[in-house]
Design a protein around this motif. Structure first.
Motif, PDB file in Angstrom:
ATOM      1  N   TYR A 108      14.613  -2.352  -5.014  1.00 10.40           N
ATOM      2  CA  TYR A 108      14.477  -2.146  -6.612  1.00 10.40           C
ATOM      3  C   TYR A 108      15.975  -2.214  -7.270  1.00 10.40           C
ATOM      4  N   SER A 157       8.165   9.245  -0.771  1.00 10.63           N
ATOM      5  CA  SER A 157       7.076   8.248  -0.793  1.00 10.63           C
ATOM      6  C   SER A 157       5.947   8.592   0.123  1.00 10.63           C
ATOM      7  N   SER A 212       1.820   5.497  -2.718  1.00  8.01           N
ATOM      8  CA  SER A 212       1.707   4.457  -1.925  1.00  8.01           C
ATOM      9  C   SER A 212       2.932   3.716  -1.540  1.00  8.01           C
ATOM     10  N   GLY A 213       4.131   4.315  -1.830  1.00  2.70           N
ATOM     11  CA  GLY A 213       5.224   3.783  -1.409  1.00  2.70           C
ATOM     12  C   GLY A 213       5.736   3.946  -0.112  1.00  2.70           C
ATOM     13  N   LYS A 258       6.964  -1.578  -0.414  1.00  4.88           N
ATOM     14  CA  LYS A 258       5.618  -1.605  -0.302  1.00  4.88           C
ATOM     15  C   LYS A 258       4.917  -0.593  -1.398  1.00  4.88           C
ATOM     16  N   GLY A 259       3.763  -0.846  -1.739  1.00  2.00           N
ATOM     17  CA  GLY A 259       3.302   0.310  -2.724  1.00  2.00           C
ATOM     18  C   GLY A 259       3.415  -0.439  -4.291  1.00  2.00           C
ATOM     19  N   ASP A 260       2.235  -0.501  -4.413  1.00  2.00           N
ATOM     20  CA  ASP A 260       1.937  -1.346  -5.803  1.00  2.00           C
ATOM     21  C   ASP A 260       2.352  -0.519  -7.042  1.00  2.00           C
ATOM     22  N   GLY A 261       3.368  -0.972  -7.605  1.00  2.00           N
ATOM     23  CA  GLY A 261       3.933  -0.542  -8.736  1.00  2.00           C
ATOM     24  C   GLY A 261       4.910   0.871  -8.665  1.00  2.00           C
ATOM     25  N   GLU A 262       5.276   1.213  -7.326  1.00  2.00           N
ATOM     26  CA  GLU A 262       6.091   2.575  -7.255  1.00  2.00           C
ATOM     27  C   GLU A 262       7.338   2.153  -7.490  1.00  2.00           C
ATOM     28  N   LYS A 263       7.958   1.099  -7.204  1.00  2.00           N
ATOM     29  CA  LYS A 263       9.447   0.964  -7.334  1.00  2.00           C
ATOM     30  C   LYS A 263       9.531   0.890  -8.883  1.00  2.00           C
ATOM     31  N   GLU A 264       8.695   0.325  -9.686  1.00  2.00           N
ATOM     32  CA  GLU A 264       8.903   0.417 -11.043  1.00  2.00           C
ATOM     33  C   GLU A 264       8.622   1.539 -11.535  1.00  2.00           C
TER      34      GLU A 264
END
Length: 334
Positions: free
Chosen positions: A69, A263, A307-308, A314-320
């Motif tokens: 990120y 996470s 889900s991070g 990994k993890g859909d949309g987690e870093k965002e």
């Protein structure tokens, strides 16, 4: 050697996995051993006009661009009129094995000194990933010295983000040879040889007995080190408060905000650990176990990234989501 490497090559190296950055590279400590940092400022601002600076610190063996990120964080910083500073500390890369949190905090103070004197810095944020979280917590409790203008270093921090504040000790205790290695390190420390290197088989990087104990042992009286042991789930509420309570006290004084991002699929956290409960306990310890309405008057704000994984690769949309929540705190700095 050169020929062997060339025959093993199967095409060009991959592009920089976490993005590329444009900015200025500078030395913030000299003479030897010198230390450098990289600063990327909003295109619309000269460096000296960018008063708000966000410092990104990675974990063990990391250097600049430590996380997936990093580029999104830079974009968010620029959007809000902040620059992103990525320093090299003596503990970067494999230097952590001969260092201490105290040395890291001293070097961060040198960095702030330089940013204030030569690059227009006034207010700061610190984003720590993994062991960088220990750096953040230690800095807030130990950077009590003042600069030449009388400003206390810790009070310059307006926002701190702890991304993946996990226990090195709890993860290590699940591995083979843990007790043997701890006993060996304790014996060296008892002989006054804590700065001696541990055997190569002990750890995946060169490490002194002192640093090994700080990362993997308990604090006295149960152990002989444990200076990095801030986030273990087996700490009592009292022990956690002793380690983290200073964060909230500083927040009461300065308005500091701390985003604690854990996470849900962190691969370095034992499966038996209730991650939501641990996250809540850490924030409660920082906040003095007070009950607040929403985030009003509260220093530490929990964020569970369901889900991070550890570095949010990994993890859909987690870093965002992490960057977005951090951006809200940066935006609130006056």
């Amino acid at each position: 050697n050169i020929q062997r490497r060339s025959t093993m090559k199967h095409g060009p190296p991959p592009p920089s996995p976490y993005g590329t950055f444009s900015g200025e590279l500078f030395t913030y400590r000299s003479p030897m051993p010198s230390l450098i940092a990289f600063e990327s400022s909003p295109p619309s601002l000269a460096v000296s006009d960018c008063k708000n600076k966000c410092i990104l610190l990675g974990g063990l063996s990391d250097g600049p661009i430590p996380t997936p990120y990093a580029k999104a964080l830079e974009t968010k910083c620029h959007e809000l009129g902040w620059s992103l500073v990525q320093p090299v500390l003596s503990s970067s890369y494999l230097g952590f094995g001969t260092g201490t949190l105290g040395r890291d905090t001293a070097e961060l103070c040198e960095l702030l000194d330089y940013l204030c004197a030569h690059r227009g810095g006034e207010s700061y944020a610190l984003v720590g990933h993994s062991t960088g979280c220990q750096n953040g917590v230690h800095f807030l409790g130990n950077a009590a010295a003042a600069d030449d203008a009388g400003n206390i270093y810790a009070e310059k921090m307006k926002v701190v983000a702890l991304q993946a504040p996990v226990s090195d000790r709890e993860d290590a205790m699940l591995g083979p040879g843990y007790r043997t290695n701890i006993d060996r390190a304790r014996a060296l420390a008892a002989e006054g040889r804590e700065d001696e290197m541990m055997p190569r088989s002990t750890f995946w990087a060169p490490v002194t007995a002192r640093r090994f104990l700080d990362l993997q042992d308990r604090r006295p009286p149960e152990g002989k080190g444990g200076m990095d042991d801030y986030f273990s789930s087996d700490l009592t509420d009292e022990q956690m408060s002793e380690r983290l309570g200073h964060v909230g006290k500083l927040g009461e004084k300065t308005g500091l905000k701390v985003l604690v991002a854990f996470s849900g699929e962190d691969e370095y956290v034992p499966e038996k650990v209730d991650k939501r409960q641990l996250l809540d306990r850490m924030c409660a310890a920082m906040n003095g176990y007070s009950k607040g309405n929403e985030n009003e008057g509260i220093t530490a704000i929990p964020l569970l990234l369901e889900s991070g994984n550890h570095n949010l690769g990994k993890g859909d949309g987690e870093k965002e989501l992490f960057v977005e929540e951090l951006g809200k705190l940066l935006k609130g700095v006056k």
